[in-house]
Design an enzyme around this catalytic site. Structure first.
Site, PDB file in Angstrom:
ATOM      1  NE  ARG A   1      -4.003  -2.001   2.258  1.00  0.00           N
ATOM      2  CZ  ARG A   1      -4.607  -2.445   3.354  1.00  0.00           C
ATOM      3  NH1 ARG A   1      -4.373  -1.866   4.516  1.00  0.00           N
ATOM      4  NH2 ARG A   1      -5.458  -3.447   3.298  1.00  0.00           N
TER       5      ARG A   1
ATOM      6  NE  ARG B   1      -7.062   4.485   2.339  1.00  0.00           N
ATOM      7  CZ  ARG B   1      -7.720   3.714   3.214  1.00  0.00           C
ATOM      8  NH1 ARG B   1      -8.858   4.147   3.741  1.00  0.00           N
ATOM      9  NH2 ARG B   1      -7.242   2.539   3.559  1.00  0.00           N
TER      10      ARG B   1
ATOM     11  NE  ARG C   1     -10.375   7.815  -5.083  1.00  0.00           N
ATOM     12  CZ  ARG C   1     -10.658   6.928  -4.119  1.00  0.00           C
ATOM     13  NH1 ARG C   1      -9.695   6.200  -3.591  1.00  0.00           N
ATOM     14  NH2 ARG C   1     -11.890   6.784  -3.696  1.00  0.00           N
TER      15      ARG C   1
ATOM     16  CG  ASP D   1      -9.277  -3.743  -3.897  1.00  0.00           C
ATOM     17  OD1 ASP D   1     -10.021  -4.760  -3.844  1.00  0.00           O
ATOM     18  OD2 ASP D   1      -8.956  -3.103  -2.887  1.00  0.00           O
TER      19      ASP D   1
ATOM     20  CE1 TYR E   1     -12.973  -8.226   1.865  1.00  0.00           C
ATOM     21  CE2 TYR E   1     -11.232  -9.185   0.522  1.00  0.00           C
ATOM     22  CZ  TYR E   1     -11.645  -8.306   1.506  1.00  0.00           C
ATOM     23  OH  TYR E   1     -10.717  -7.502   2.131  1.00  0.00           O
TER      24      TYR E   1
END
Length: 354
Positions: free
Chosen positions: A30, A34, A43, A80, A155
């Protein structure tokens, strides 16, 4: 089989292949995302995470951002793990502060029949981004990735992130035929997604089994290991380095290493709960290790970051002395959103200096 780039000076490729790198390589799971102000600015204009993952120009730019800023030794494709599921027609979205949410969870054999194979055209923006990145990155290798069949299954069955994975385990034990049919379908999706990335030019791949640590070793061996093994075996002919990573998987590290199969440039990712030296004993010989600074340490101030990072480097040296083929410095999981990017930049410089 893809035509692989020749990157003889890459510390990352040297370390994972059992050669001595010119400095200890470092990259971060990652590392794009963010924690970076340049990502947040993008974004603001492109608010959907999933839409960004299907935009070749955005994927290219976001993947490059941490390479420019931090000077890491590898880029990892911005994506992702649910991207191939969405591409193959599963109705899902990534909800902020929640994660992937499945509109219609998979609970029956009829539901499983609706999981379709992945086709190349469905992820064309992803492979286009890979091609772009190979041209932009120069001597920095690009890591492609996918979610492992078990984590994708969790998931889909749970309908989103889960603490206890109760629906997943109920299917696994109570409806084994349905479970194995689902795992067969998802193994095909994962294989194809990774093979397409390799064909487009990635220099290495990593398979994330994020939720495998929820399982006992016996359940992992019976219900998961055959499928993860098949994914890696299907890619062995490509010759790319392959990494297997999960969270809370201390008891599974030996089995996860088995899944990688025989051959050079096989890497086991280790989270922060297990020392690299202990991991070296569990994964067996001829395996490089990746990890494993606790991501939360990055919030503790530079003195703590430096002390703990030096500890990881020393642990990596001890692991190599104990038989590991090499060490790639990383976190034990992904960069947290509130991490100061300046700390990451300084950490890269520190690791390189050691």
């Amino acid at each position: 089989m893809n035509t692989r780039r020749e990157l003889p000076d890459s510390p990352y490729l040297a370390a994972v292949s059992g050669r001595t790198p010119r400095h200890l390589p470092v990259w971060f799971m990652r590392q794009a995302g963010r924690s970076l102000p340049e990502y947040r600015a993008l974004r603001e204009r492109h608010r959907s995470m999933l839409e960004s993952c299907f935009n070749a120009d955005l994927v290219t730019e976001i993947t490059l951002q941490p390479v420019r800023r931090h000077g890491v030794d590898a880029a990892i494709l911005f994506s992702d793990i649910v991207v191939p599921l969405r591409a193959a027609g599963i109705d899902l979205d990534i909800v902020p502060d929640v994660g992937p949410v499945i509109a219609h969870p998979i609970r029956t054999s009829a539901d499983v029949a609706g999981v379709k194979p992945l086709e190349a055209h469905q992820v064309a923006p992803v492979t286009e981004a890979v091609t772009n990145l190979v041209g932009e990155l120069g001597e920095v290798p690009l890591i492609g990735f996918a979610g492992a069949p078990f984590t994708l299954a969790s998931y889909l069955v749970e309908g989103g992130p889960s603490r206890n994975h109760e629906h997943t385990k109920a299917m696994m034990h109570g409806e084994p035929a349905t479970w194995h049919a689902l795992m067969e379908a998802l193994t095909g999706v994962t294989e194809e997604f990774l093979r397409l990335q390799i064909a487009a030019g990635v220099d290495a791949i990593q398979m994330f089994d994020s939720w495998a640590g929820a399982l006992s070793l016996a359940d992992y061996r019976e219900h998961v290991l055959p499928y993860s093994t098949r994914v890696f075996a299907s890619l062995a002919d490509t010759g790319v380095p392959m990494t297997h990573f999960g969270i809370g998987t201390a008891e599974l590290l030996g089995a996860m290493s088995e899944a990688l199969g025989a051959g050079p440039a096989r890497v086991v990712g280790v989270d922060w709960r297990t020392t690299l030296t202990a991991a070296a004993g569990r994964v067996g010989p001829n395996r490089a290790l990746q990890g494993n600074l606790d991501p939360a340490v990055l919030m503790a101030g530079w003195d703590a970051v430096e002390r703990c990072a030096r500890g990881v480097v020393e642990d990596g040296r001890a692991a190599i002395a104990a038989g590991a083929a090499g060490h790639v410095f990383n976190l034990g999981h992904g960069v947290m959103p509130a991490t100061d990017p300046g700390v990451l930049t300084d950490l890269v410089a520190l690791v390189h200096s050691l």
